[in-house]
Design a protein around this motif. Structure first.
Motif, short mmCIF file in Angstrom:
data_model
loop_
_atom_site.label_atom_id
_atom_site.label_comp_id
_atom_site.label_asym_id
_atom_site.label_seq_id
_atom_site.Cartn_x
_atom_site.Cartn_y
_atom_site.Cartn_z
N THR A 96 18.17 21.06 -50.27
CA THR A 96 18.71 21.61 -51.51
C THR A 96 19.35 20.51 -52.36
OG1 THR A 96 19.10 23.77 -50.51
CG2 THR A 96 20.33 23.25 -52.51
N PHE A 97 20.21 19.71 -51.73
CA PHE A 97 20.91 18.67 -52.47
C PHE A 97 20.29 17.29 -52.26
CE2 PHE A 97 24.53 16.06 -53.83
CZ PHE A 97 24.88 16.74 -54.98
N HIS A 98 19.30 17.21 -51.40
CA HIS A 98 18.55 15.97 -51.16
C HIS A 98 19.43 14.85 -50.59
CE1 HIS A 98 15.43 18.08 -53.30
NE2 HIS A 98 16.16 18.14 -54.41
N THR A 99 20.24 15.20 -49.60
CA THR A 99 21.03 14.19 -48.89
C THR A 99 20.64 14.19 -47.42
OG1 THR A 99 22.81 15.80 -48.52
CG2 THR A 99 23.01 14.36 -50.44
N ARG A 100 20.84 13.06 -46.78
CA ARG A 100 20.57 12.91 -45.36
C ARG A 100 21.88 12.52 -44.67
NH1 ARG A 100 16.16 11.43 -41.82
NH2 ARG A 100 16.78 9.95 -40.18
N THR A 101 22.24 13.24 -43.65
CA THR A 101 23.45 12.97 -42.89
C THR A 101 23.07 12.43 -41.52
OG1 THR A 101 24.67 14.73 -44.02
CG2 THR A 101 25.55 13.95 -41.92
N GLU A 102 23.70 11.33 -41.11
CA GLU A 102 23.38 10.70 -39.83
C GLU A 102 24.63 10.53 -38.99
OE1 GLU A 102 19.67 7.93 -41.49
OE2 GLU A 102 21.57 6.99 -40.89
N TRP A 103 24.52 10.85 -37.70
CA TRP A 103 25.55 10.55 -36.72
C TRP A 103 25.06 9.35 -35.92
CZ3 TRP A 103 25.20 16.21 -34.59
CH2 TRP A 103 25.68 17.09 -35.56
N VAL A 104 25.92 8.36 -35.69
CA VAL A 104 25.52 7.12 -35.03
C VAL A 104 26.21 6.98 -33.67
CG1 VAL A 104 25.22 4.64 -35.34
CG2 VAL A 104 25.48 6.11 -37.36
N PHE A 105 25.40 6.66 -32.65
CA PHE A 105 25.91 6.51 -31.28
C PHE A 105 25.53 5.15 -30.72
CE2 PHE A 105 25.16 10.95 -32.16
CZ PHE A 105 26.29 11.59 -31.68
N ASP A 106 26.41 4.61 -29.88
CA ASP A 106 26.15 3.34 -29.22
C ASP A 106 24.88 3.44 -28.38
OD1 ASP A 106 26.66 1.54 -26.58
OD2 ASP A 106 27.54 0.59 -28.35
N ARG A 107 24.05 2.39 -28.42
CA ARG A 107 22.78 2.42 -27.71
C ARG A 107 22.96 2.44 -26.19
NH1 ARG A 107 18.36 1.14 -30.91
NH2 ARG A 107 18.86 0.36 -33.00
N GLN A 108 24.04 1.87 -25.70
CA GLN A 108 24.21 1.73 -24.26
C GLN A 108 24.91 2.95 -23.63
OE1 GLN A 108 22.77 -0.76 -22.61
NE2 GLN A 108 21.97 -1.43 -24.61
N ASP A 109 26.07 3.30 -24.13
CA ASP A 109 26.83 4.37 -23.48
C ASP A 109 26.92 5.66 -24.30
OD1 ASP A 109 28.63 3.72 -25.46
OD2 ASP A 109 30.14 2.89 -24.12
N LEU A 110 26.26 5.68 -25.45
CA LEU A 110 26.22 6.88 -26.31
C LEU A 110 27.57 7.24 -26.91
CD1 LEU A 110 23.72 9.15 -24.33
CD2 LEU A 110 23.25 7.52 -26.15
N THR A 111 28.49 6.29 -26.93
CA THR A 111 29.77 6.52 -27.60
C THR A 111 29.55 6.63 -29.10
OG1 THR A 111 30.95 5.26 -25.91
CG2 THR A 111 32.08 5.57 -28.02
N PHE A 112 30.22 7.58 -29.73
CA PHE A 112 30.09 7.76 -31.17
C PHE A 112 30.68 6.58 -31.93
CE2 PHE A 112 31.75 9.26 -35.22
CZ PHE A 112 30.62 9.84 -35.78
N LEU A 113 29.95 6.06 -32.90
CA LEU A 113 30.41 4.93 -33.70
C LEU A 113 30.88 5.34 -35.09
CD1 LEU A 113 27.63 2.31 -32.84
CD2 LEU A 113 29.88 2.60 -31.75
N GLY A 114 30.19 6.28 -35.71
CA GLY A 114 30.53 6.68 -37.06
C GLY A 114 29.42 7.53 -37.66
N SER A 115 29.42 7.64 -38.97
CA SER A 115 28.41 8.45 -39.65
C SER A 115 28.25 7.99 -41.09
CB SER A 115 28.80 9.93 -39.61
OG SER A 115 29.96 10.14 -40.40
N ARG A 116 27.22 8.50 -41.75
CA ARG A 116 27.04 8.23 -43.16
C ARG A 116 26.08 9.26 -43.75
NH1 ARG A 116 22.70 3.86 -44.82
NH2 ARG A 116 21.09 4.18 -43.25
N SER A 117 26.12 9.41 -45.07
CA SER A 117 25.17 10.26 -45.77
C SER A 117 24.73 9.57 -47.05
CB SER A 117 25.81 11.62 -46.09
OG SER A 117 26.88 11.47 -47.00
N TYR A 118 23.49 9.81 -47.44
CA TYR A 118 22.95 9.15 -48.63
C TYR A 118 21.85 10.01 -49.23
CZ TYR A 118 19.52 7.69 -45.11
OH TYR A 118 18.59 7.67 -44.09
N LEU A 119 21.52 9.74 -50.49
CA LEU A 119 20.49 10.50 -51.20
C LEU A 119 19.10 10.10 -50.70
CD1 LEU A 119 21.79 10.35 -54.90
CD2 LEU A 119 22.01 12.25 -53.27
#
Length: 366
Positions: free
Chosen positions: A306-329
């Motif tokens: 609807t609004f044409h945005t993508r939301t991403e959750w980011v996890f560490d490659r090794q232990d899957l610990t959450f690092l952060g997030s971002r969204s963009y058009l």
């Protein structure tokens, strides 16, 4: 004589009523003509993140109007995620997932290639990754969190200001917040330190009696009350997420789950949240995901059509610990070109402390 006077009075009343009716009709016609000449309003919604950002700006003006002191500083414009999710021992937007998962599912860190499994699990790449994250979250230690404690979070984040009609990215800022775990309702949710100032975090807009624990303020104990069966939890989330013509339904539920991925989450609830997210249509892997300070990892994403945005959750490659997030058009819109950043964050530290303003290092030493 009296009857004639009454008749004349009734006639004058009737004439006045007809005149008022004609005046109302002319006024309605004028309004309709003005509405016809004006351009149609843009009914597309702001992203949920930016909607809350502007709600916070409104609260700043209300705070200033309620005080007679012109020297009182304005509340900072917190990111929507910080307003929605207190964090204790884990990031504001997701769970700290300790330990490398040992499982039969093979984790892929590149594009969405085939995933192998020896168990009867969903083998779609995004579902397989969320399954691993869920398993890791389920292995976390069950904690005892008191109602009188506070969530400490240190993070860097930034968001786009849309007041000009275009997305104008604000500078990346570091902040520290302490959010109460008292079930409430509370008028003061905690404090935040940003740009050298320490200010209160007030109840959410509209909560005149204070904000209770719940979707807007998910405490540990409230999260423990959620269904732990992924199907039941997803049904609950859809039922509790208001329907709107302005936002894709599945995206709204995806964002609602994102709003719960913070704070000290009971292991069973954390595992169920990730497995519920895997069942939402359109959820994919994000192989190039990174947080606000450039840390790369494996990601989970979904696009709002609807609004044409993508939301991403980011996890560490090794232990899957959450690092952060971002969204963009993901498409050219009135707010900017495709690829325009709308929000971004990186979690730097988190802990449980006994007092608002207490540094985690002191809490760990005590």
């Amino acid at each position: 004589m009296t009857p004639n006077k009454d008749v004349r009075a009734d006639r004058r009343t009737d004439v006045g009523t007809r005149a008022d009716t004609r005046a109302d009709a002319r006024a309605d016609a004028d309004v309709a003509e003005i509405a016809r000449l004006l351009p149609a309003p843009d009914r597309r919604p702001l992203p949920h993140t930016q909607h809350l950002h502007h709600k916070e700006q409104l609260m700043q003006h209300i705070d200033r109007d309620r005080t007679d002191s012109p020297a009182r500083p304005a509340r900072p414009a917190f990111s929507a995620r910080r307003l929605l999710r207190p964090a204790i021992l884990v990031p504001v937007t997701a769970l700290a997932l300790a330990g490398i998962l040992t499982t039969s599912v093979v984790l892929t860190t590149g594009d969405d290639t085939a995933t192998t499994t020896t168990a009867s699990r969903d083998v779609r790449p995004a579902a397989a990754l969320l399954d691993q994250i869920s398993d890791a979250a389920g292995k976390n230690e069950e904690l005892t969190v008191r109602d009188d404690q506070f969530a400490y979070t240190r993070q860097k984040d930034q968001g786009a200001d849309l007041t000009s009609g275009k997305a104008v990215m604000e500078p990346l800022k570091e902040s520290e917040s302490w959010v109460a775990q008292d079930p409430g309702p509370l008028r003061k949710l905690g404090i935040v330190k940003e740009d050298g100032e320490t200010l209160p975090i007030n109840a959410q807009l509209g909560d005149t009696e204070g904000t209770p624990e719940g979707f807007g303020r998910p405490t540990y104990h409230w999260l423990a009350s959620l269904p732990t069966d992924p199907d039941k939890l997803l049904h609950f989330l859809y039922a509790k997420t208001p329907e709107s013509d302005d936002q894709e339904r599945d995206q709204a539920v995806f964002e609602r789950i994102g709003g719960l991925l913070g704070g000290v989450t009971p292991p069973k609830a954390a595992a169920a949240l990730y497995r519920a997210a895997a069942k939402i249509p359109g959820v994919t892997k994000a192989p190039a995901a990174h947080d606000a300070i450039g840390r790369h990892g494996v990601g989970i994403a979904r696009e709002d059509t609807t609004f044409h945005t993508r939301t991403e959750w980011v996890f560490d490659r090794q232990d899957l610990t959450f690092l952060g997030s971002r969204s963009y058009l993901v498409k050219d819109t009135q707010y900017g070109k495709k690829g325009t950043l709308m929000s971004s964050e990186a979690i730097l530290d988190f802990a449980v402390v006994d007092k608002a303003g207490q540094e985690p290092s002191r809490a760990r030493e005590s």
